[in-house]
Scaffold this motif. Structure first.
Motif, PDB file in Angstrom:
ATOM      1  N   GLU A  79       0.820  -1.230   0.000  1.00 34.91           N
ATOM      2  CA  GLU A  79       0.000   0.000   0.000  1.00 34.91           C
ATOM      3  C   GLU A  79       0.842   1.262   0.000  1.00 34.91           C
ATOM      4  O   GLU A  79       0.478   2.247  -0.633  1.00 34.91           O
ATOM      5  CB  GLU A  79      -0.942  -0.014   1.204  1.00 34.91           C
ATOM      6  CG  GLU A  79      -2.068  -1.010   1.063  1.00 34.91           C
ATOM      7  CD  GLU A  79      -3.033  -0.953   2.235  1.00 34.91           C
ATOM      8  OE1 GLU A  79      -3.258   0.144   2.768  1.00 34.91           O
ATOM      9  OE2 GLU A  79      -3.550  -2.020   2.595  1.00 34.91           O
ATOM     10  N   ALA A  80       1.962   1.253   0.689  1.00 30.88           N
ATOM     11  CA  ALA A  80       2.823   2.440   0.761  1.00 30.88           C
ATOM     12  C   ALA A  80       3.375   2.819  -0.610  1.00 30.88           C
ATOM     13  O   ALA A  80       3.689   3.979  -0.856  1.00 30.88           O
ATOM     14  CB  ALA A  80       3.960   2.206   1.747  1.00 30.88           C
ATOM     15  N   ASP A  81       3.486   1.845  -1.505  1.00 30.03           N
ATOM     16  CA  ASP A  81       4.009   2.120  -2.842  1.00 30.03           C
ATOM     17  C   ASP A  81       3.013   2.894  -3.703  1.00 30.03           C
ATOM     18  O   ASP A  81       3.362   3.372  -4.780  1.00 30.03           O
ATOM     19  CB  ASP A  81       4.405   0.818  -3.537  1.00 30.03           C
ATOM     20  CG  ASP A  81       5.516   0.094  -2.793  1.00 30.03           C
ATOM     21  OD1 ASP A  81       6.395   0.775  -2.234  1.00 30.03           O
ATOM     22  OD2 ASP A  81       5.495  -1.148  -2.771  1.00 30.03           O
ATOM     23  N   GLY A  82       1.786   3.029  -3.254  1.00 28.13           N
ATOM     24  CA  GLY A  82       0.784   3.802  -3.988  1.00 28.13           C
ATOM     25  C   GLY A  82       1.211   5.250  -4.177  1.00 28.13           C
ATOM     26  O   GLY A  82       0.905   5.866  -5.203  1.00 28.13           O
ATOM     27  N   ALA A  83       1.941   5.803  -3.212  1.00 33.69           N
ATOM     28  CA  ALA A  83       2.412   7.182  -3.326  1.00 33.69           C
ATOM     29  C   ALA A  83       3.420   7.310  -4.471  1.00 33.69           C
ATOM     30  O   ALA A  83       3.420   8.306  -5.200  1.00 33.69           O
ATOM     31  CB  ALA A  83       3.044   7.640  -2.016  1.00 33.69           C
ATOM     32  N   VAL A  84       4.263   6.310  -4.644  1.00 31.00           N
ATOM     33  CA  VAL A  84       5.240   6.320  -5.745  1.00 31.00           C
ATOM     34  C   VAL A  84       4.507   6.286  -7.081  1.00 31.00           C
ATOM     35  O   VAL A  84       4.844   7.024  -8.007  1.00 31.00           O
ATOM     36  CB  VAL A  84       6.209   5.121  -5.617  1.00 31.00           C
ATOM     37  CG1 VAL A  84       7.096   5.008  -6.839  1.00 31.00           C
ATOM     38  CG2 VAL A  84       7.039   5.247  -4.358  1.00 31.00           C
ATOM     39  N   VAL A  85       3.494   5.450  -7.166  1.00 35.99           N
ATOM     40  CA  VAL A  85       2.698   5.357  -8.391  1.00 35.99           C
ATOM     41  C   VAL A  85       2.017   6.697  -8.666  1.00 35.99           C
ATOM     42  O   VAL A  85       2.039   7.197  -9.793  1.00 35.99           O
ATOM     43  CB  VAL A  85       1.671   4.207  -8.298  1.00 35.99           C
ATOM     44  CG1 VAL A  85       0.724   4.225  -9.478  1.00 35.99           C
ATOM     45  CG2 VAL A  85       2.389   2.865  -8.201  1.00 35.99           C
ATOM     46  N   ALA A  86       1.447   7.311  -7.640  1.00 36.43           N
ATOM     47  CA  ALA A  86       0.740   8.586  -7.808  1.00 36.43           C
ATOM     48  C   ALA A  86       1.676   9.690  -8.294  1.00 36.43           C
ATOM     49  O   ALA A  86       1.310  10.468  -9.187  1.00 36.43           O
ATOM     50  CB  ALA A  86       0.068   8.992  -6.501  1.00 36.43           C
ATOM     51  N   THR A  87       2.887   9.767  -7.753  1.00 34.72           N
ATOM     52  CA  THR A  87       3.810  10.816  -8.205  1.00 34.72           C
ATOM     53  C   THR A  87       4.278  10.553  -9.632  1.00 34.72           C
ATOM     54  O   THR A  87       4.512  11.487 -10.393  1.00 34.72           O
ATOM     55  CB  THR A  87       5.035  10.954  -7.276  1.00 34.72           C
ATOM     56  OG1 THR A  87       5.731   9.712  -7.222  1.00 34.72           O
ATOM     57  CG2 THR A  87       4.620  11.385  -5.877  1.00 34.72           C
ATOM     58  N   THR A  88       4.392   9.290 -10.001  1.00 33.46           N
ATOM     59  CA  THR A  88       4.771   8.953 -11.376  1.00 33.46           C
ATOM     60  C   THR A  88       3.663   9.330 -12.344  1.00 33.46           C
ATOM     61  O   THR A  88       3.916   9.907 -13.412  1.00 33.46           O
ATOM     62  CB  THR A  88       5.098   7.453 -11.491  1.00 33.46           C
ATOM     63  OG1 THR A  88       6.133   7.134 -10.548  1.00 33.46           O
ATOM     64  CG2 THR A  88       5.547   7.095 -12.891  1.00 33.46           C
TER      65      THR A  88
END
Length: 158
Positions: free
Chosen positions: A71-80
């Protein structure tokens, strides 16, 4: 009476052997995470031979033998996704990595599966498949020196 003792011994030996067999199956299942790793065929993944430019926008780290985003990786996806929105002509380059431990062929599949997880998350967030490319890897690395840093996917927008 001797026949009954022989039958008892045979039953105990069979029980012990069955227990050992189940234990072996359990260990194999646990080591494999209980899942069969399925990676799309190389022909279905758009791989490119190009030099990555600059530092990665983000790095996503994985556990030993794991290829699933958390779930924490969602922020990386959002910024990408936001970076792509700001650059309509840009593409995403995904690079899967693995640490040097274990079987080389299994590690290569694992690194590819990690990159595919990143692609899947980007597509689920609305990024067009034509904008997501894979660099020709996987690559064995220990990054800055730690095995944890070697188990990653690098994301570049260029």
């Amino acid at each position: 009476m001797a026949s009954k003792d022989d039958d008892e011994i045979t039953a105990r030996v069979a029980g012990v052997l069955a227990g050992i067999a189940l234990a072996v199956v359990g260990v194999v299942y646990a080591v494999g995470g209980g899942k069969t790793m399925r990676v799309p065929a190389a022909s279905s993944l758009e791989m490119v031979d190009m030099a990555p430019i600059g530092e990665p926008r983000a790095k996503v780290y994985f556990g030993v033998g794991k290829a699933e985003l958390n779930e924490a990786d969602g922020a990386v996806v959002a910024t990408t996704v936001q970076a792509l929105a700001n650059k309509p002509q840009a593409i995403v380059l995904l690079s899967g990595f693995h640490d040097p431990s274990g079987d080389a062929a299994a590690n290569a599949r694992l690194a590819k599966a990690r990159a595919v997880s990143g692609r899947t998350a980007l597509l689920a967030s609305g990024v067009e498949a034509s904008r997501v490319k894979f660099l020709r890897k996987p690559e064995s690395t220990i990054g800055s020196g730690s095995p944890e840093d070697g188990r990653r996917v690098e994301i570049r927008v260029q």
